[in-house]
Design a protein around this motif. Structure first.
Motif, mmCIF file in Angstrom:
data_model
loop_
_atom_site.group_PDB
_atom_site.id
_atom_site.type_symbol
_atom_site.label_atom_id
_atom_site.label_comp_id
_atom_site.label_asym_id
_atom_site.label_seq_id
_atom_site.Cartn_x
_atom_site.Cartn_y
_atom_site.Cartn_z
ATOM 1 N N SER A 30 60.359 10.790 13.635
ATOM 2 C CA SER A 30 59.476 10.208 14.215
ATOM 3 C C SER A 30 59.502 9.089 14.946
ATOM 4 C CB SER A 30 58.655 9.449 13.468
ATOM 5 O OG SER A 30 59.306 8.300 12.613
ATOM 6 N N PHE A 31 59.574 9.595 15.978
ATOM 7 C CA PHE A 31 59.416 8.036 17.592
ATOM 8 C C PHE A 31 58.508 7.988 18.943
ATOM 9 C CE2 PHE A 31 60.598 12.480 18.390
ATOM 10 C CZ PHE A 31 59.821 12.787 19.828
ATOM 11 N N PRO A 32 58.573 6.830 18.827
ATOM 12 C CA PRO A 32 57.464 6.747 20.644
ATOM 13 C C PRO A 32 58.063 7.530 21.698
ATOM 14 C CG PRO A 32 59.151 4.306 20.455
ATOM 15 C CD PRO A 32 59.516 5.975 19.162
ATOM 16 N N LEU A 33 56.663 7.899 22.503
ATOM 17 C CA LEU A 33 57.270 8.688 24.205
ATOM 18 C C LEU A 33 56.481 7.946 24.394
ATOM 19 C CD1 LEU A 33 58.361 11.449 24.741
ATOM 20 C CD2 LEU A 33 56.539 12.546 24.878
ATOM 21 N N ALA A 34 56.855 7.959 25.723
ATOM 22 C CA ALA A 34 56.481 6.919 26.879
ATOM 23 C C ALA A 34 55.626 8.106 28.438
ATOM 24 C CB ALA A 34 57.511 5.784 27.592
ATOM 25 N N THR A 35 54.527 8.305 28.373
ATOM 26 C CA THR A 35 54.342 9.052 29.735
ATOM 27 C C THR A 35 53.880 7.992 30.671
ATOM 28 O OG1 THR A 35 51.686 9.380 28.477
ATOM 29 C CG2 THR A 35 53.794 11.024 27.784
ATOM 30 N N SER A 36 54.165 8.337 31.884
ATOM 31 C CA SER A 36 53.087 7.119 32.937
ATOM 32 C C SER A 36 52.681 7.837 34.224
ATOM 33 C CB SER A 36 54.965 6.204 33.885
ATOM 34 O OG SER A 36 54.891 5.953 32.477
ATOM 35 N N GLU A 37 51.655 7.291 34.433
ATOM 36 C CA GLU A 37 51.426 7.917 35.855
ATOM 37 C C GLU A 37 51.149 6.767 36.770
ATOM 38 O OE1 GLU A 37 46.561 9.016 35.045
ATOM 39 O OE2 GLU A 37 47.126 7.862 33.163
ATOM 40 N N SER A 38 51.070 6.964 38.120
ATOM 41 C CA SER A 38 51.023 6.200 38.713
ATOM 42 C C SER A 38 49.876 6.766 39.977
ATOM 43 C CB SER A 38 52.265 5.866 40.149
ATOM 44 O OG SER A 38 52.290 6.875 40.571
ATOM 45 N N TYR A 39 48.750 5.247 40.515
ATOM 46 C CA TYR A 39 47.844 6.068 41.606
ATOM 47 C C TYR A 39 48.229 4.434 41.965
ATOM 48 C CZ TYR A 39 45.514 1.752 38.091
ATOM 49 O OH TYR A 39 45.095 1.180 37.229
ATOM 50 N N ASN A 40 46.771 4.819 43.579
ATOM 51 C CA ASN A 40 46.878 3.352 44.180
ATOM 52 C C ASN A 40 45.963 2.841 44.389
ATOM 53 O OD1 ASN A 40 49.375 4.076 45.751
ATOM 54 N ND2 ASN A 40 48.431 5.969 46.670
ATOM 55 N N LYS A 41 45.873 1.377 44.371
ATOM 56 C CA LYS A 41 44.462 0.590 43.775
ATOM 57 C C LYS A 41 44.589 -0.199 44.850
ATOM 58 C CE LYS A 41 41.915 -1.833 40.456
ATOM 59 N NZ LYS A 41 41.618 -2.493 39.572
ATOM 60 N N ASP A 42 43.704 -0.135 46.093
ATOM 61 C CA ASP A 42 43.923 -1.508 46.947
ATOM 62 C C ASP A 42 45.045 -1.196 47.817
ATOM 63 O OD1 ASP A 42 41.440 -2.522 46.198
ATOM 64 O OD2 ASP A 42 41.963 -3.881 45.100
ATOM 65 N N GLY A 43 45.460 -0.143 48.003
ATOM 66 C CA GLY A 43 46.917 -0.019 48.606
ATOM 67 C C GLY A 43 48.110 -0.305 47.781
ATOM 68 N N LYS A 44 47.777 -0.897 46.439
ATOM 69 C CA LYS A 44 49.392 -1.281 45.871
ATOM 70 C C LYS A 44 49.972 0.120 44.821
ATOM 71 C CE LYS A 44 50.229 -5.787 44.303
ATOM 72 N NZ LYS A 44 49.843 -7.012 44.015
ATOM 73 N N ARG A 45 50.613 0.413 44.871
ATOM 74 C CA ARG A 45 51.316 1.660 43.604
ATOM 75 C C ARG A 45 50.515 0.808 42.375
ATOM 76 N NH1 ARG A 45 54.745 6.377 44.137
ATOM 77 N NH2 ARG A 45 55.148 6.854 41.808
ATOM 78 N N ILE A 46 49.968 1.345 41.181
ATOM 79 C CA ILE A 46 50.129 1.388 40.167
ATOM 80 C C ILE A 46 50.719 2.210 39.353
ATOM 81 C CG2 ILE A 46 48.607 -0.124 38.142
ATOM 82 C CD1 ILE A 46 48.194 -1.614 40.678
ATOM 83 N N GLU A 47 51.286 1.635 38.287
ATOM 84 C CA GLU A 47 51.812 2.361 37.200
ATOM 85 C C GLU A 47 51.378 2.288 36.014
ATOM 86 O OE1 GLU A 47 55.848 4.471 35.293
ATOM 87 O OE2 GLU A 47 56.331 3.804 37.005
ATOM 88 N N GLN A 48 50.951 3.040 35.280
ATOM 89 C CA GLN A 48 50.464 2.784 33.824
ATOM 90 C C GLN A 48 50.431 3.291 32.691
ATOM 91 O OE1 GLN A 48 46.107 3.123 33.496
ATOM 92 N NE2 GLN A 48 46.184 3.664 31.153
ATOM 93 N N THR A 49 51.678 3.580 31.916
ATOM 94 C CA THR A 49 52.797 3.685 30.597
ATOM 95 C C THR A 49 51.244 3.922 29.578
ATOM 96 O OG1 THR A 49 54.525 3.458 31.757
ATOM 97 C CG2 THR A 49 54.391 3.455 29.901
#
Length: 151
Positions: A30-49
């Motif tokens: 067993s182990f944790p796995l990180a997936t990330s996606e990014s998007y633009n909000k109000d001209g700023k790049r936001i990354e969500q993991t």
């Protein structure tokens, strides 16, 4: 009609797989796995993991213990499973996990060198035929130039 329970993830391991051996010499990793996606909000790049709890059984767990390490990029196919248990205070808790059915290591040939690799080593370790069967890929034997093609 029956339902479909299928999960496909591509992400980085949050830590080395923790392997346990149960009765009957059954391995579970067993182990944790990180997936990330990014998007633009109000001209700023936001990354969500998002963090996912991955569980692998038997031969797949053994292969994971041998080849997977913290930070490695991996493709995983599996299914969702939710378990319930009681905590120390007797409250019912739930845990949702991805039970992996297969995985494929992603990255360059140098990413597959053994754990005790040195930067000067020029050959990558190739997994056994059993590992290739469990990983569901034959890419370990390909030349790096062949895998780096953009198509």
């Amino acid at each position: 009609m029956s339902g479909v329970n299928k999960v496909i993830l591509v992400g980085h391991l949050g830590k080395d797989p923790e392997v346990r051996h149960l009765d009957g010499n059954v391995s579970v990793a067993s182990f944790p796995l990180a997936t990330s996606e990014s998007y633009n909000k109000d001209g700023k790049r936001i990354e969500q993991t998002e963090w996912h709890n991955i569980v692998m059984w038997r031969g797949l767990a053994d292969v994971a213990a041998k080849y997977l390490q913290k930070g490695k990029l991996v493709y995983i196919e599996g299914k969702l499973r939710t378990r319930s248990f009681e905590d120390k205070e007797g409250h019912k808790k739930y845990s949702t996990e991805i039970v992996a059915e297969n995985f494929t290591l992603l990255g360059r040939k140098t990413d597959f060198e053994p754990n005790n690799n040195s930067a000067s080593s020029s050959t990558a370790a190739e997994p056994s035929a059993e590992a290739n069967k469990n990983l569901g890929t034959g890419e370990f034997g390909k030349d790096e130039d062949e895998r780096d093609l953009p198509f």
